[in-house]
Design a protein around this motif. Structure first.
Motif: not given
Length: 240
Positions: A58-80
């Motif tokens: 399984p390869l999943r793509h979570v996309r931010h419309r705008e760049s918010v940085g590494q920490s919040l990117s990790l948060r989005s991935g962990v929540l998913a």
């Protein structure tokens, strides 16, 4: 299952070889890969669609419309994440995926009292200025927080998903995960990992900006540590 979270911005060229390595080293294990595309402006979306079609995992793509940085990117991935364990790795290819299963085993074998298994980079491939600034930042952070690792900035980390989700999130969390885990009442284990040079592209983070933000974040985490009470051992009394 293990959820491998890869925060990245404009790393289209680095993604396919990184996925090749992950597939090789995670053979025989149940895992998914979540690429958090932090507002990329290159061909990341096209590359991920092509990779999704040909990968057996399984390869999943979570996309931010705008760049918010590494920490919040990790948060989005962990929540998913669907896995009980989360492994994090940078998207630039400098982290070697061969260490992911080793860190997972370290975390599991350490038992419930340990909340995170951290990679500690050796043989750094960054510029001398970046190495010196990172060395000083790690020394200062370790002296103030006592977070039981000499390299909190390494992207290779493994945590139980629910533990990760309980941690406070802010723009800089990824540099303080061991200290935040200790505040939750858990211990830390660390393992040396060999650093590699970046394959393609350039870093999206500047030394000066990172240093200024890191100093403010360090004060904030120190304040949290000072204000945090000892974590209680809670047991429910049942009457039935």
């Amino acid at each position: 299952m293990i959820s491998i979270v890869i925060p990245c911005k404009n790393e289209a060229e680095n993604i396919p070889p990184l996925l090749d390595e992950i597939e090789q080293h995670m053979a025989g294990r149940s895992f998914e890969v979540i690429v958090v595309d932090d507002g990329s402006t290159d061909d990341t979306a096209t590359v991920l669609a092509e990779e999704h079609a040909r990968r057996p995992f399984p390869l999943r793509h979570v996309r931010h419309r705008e760049s918010v940085g590494q920490s919040l990117s990790l948060r989005s991935g962990v929540l998913a994440a669907d896995g009980a364990i989360v492994a994090t790795i940078d998207g630039d290819g400098q982290n070697d995926p061969q260490y992911i299963p080793q860190l997972v085993d370290r975390l599991v074998e350490a038992g419930p009292g340990v909340g995170i298994a951290c990679g500690q980079r050796v043989k750094r491939k960054d510029t001398k200025l970046k190495q010196l600034s990172s060395r000083f930042a790690n020394w200062l952070r370790g002296s103030i927080l006592g977070d039981k690792t000499r390299d909190s900035g390494c992207g290779l980390k493994v945590l139980h998903t629910e533990t990760f989700r309980r941690l406070p999130f802010f723009n800089g969390t990824h540099r303080f995960l061991p200290a935040l885990v200790i505040q939750e009442g858990y211990d830390v284990v660390a393992m040396d990992v060999v650093d590699r040079p970046r394959r393609f592209g350039k870093s999206n983070y500047g030394i000066l900006d990172r240093g200024l933000r890191g100093a403010m974040d360090l004060f904030g985490v120190w304040w949290l540590k000072r204000r945090r009470r000892q974590m209680p051992v809670a047991e429910e009394v049942r009457y039935d």
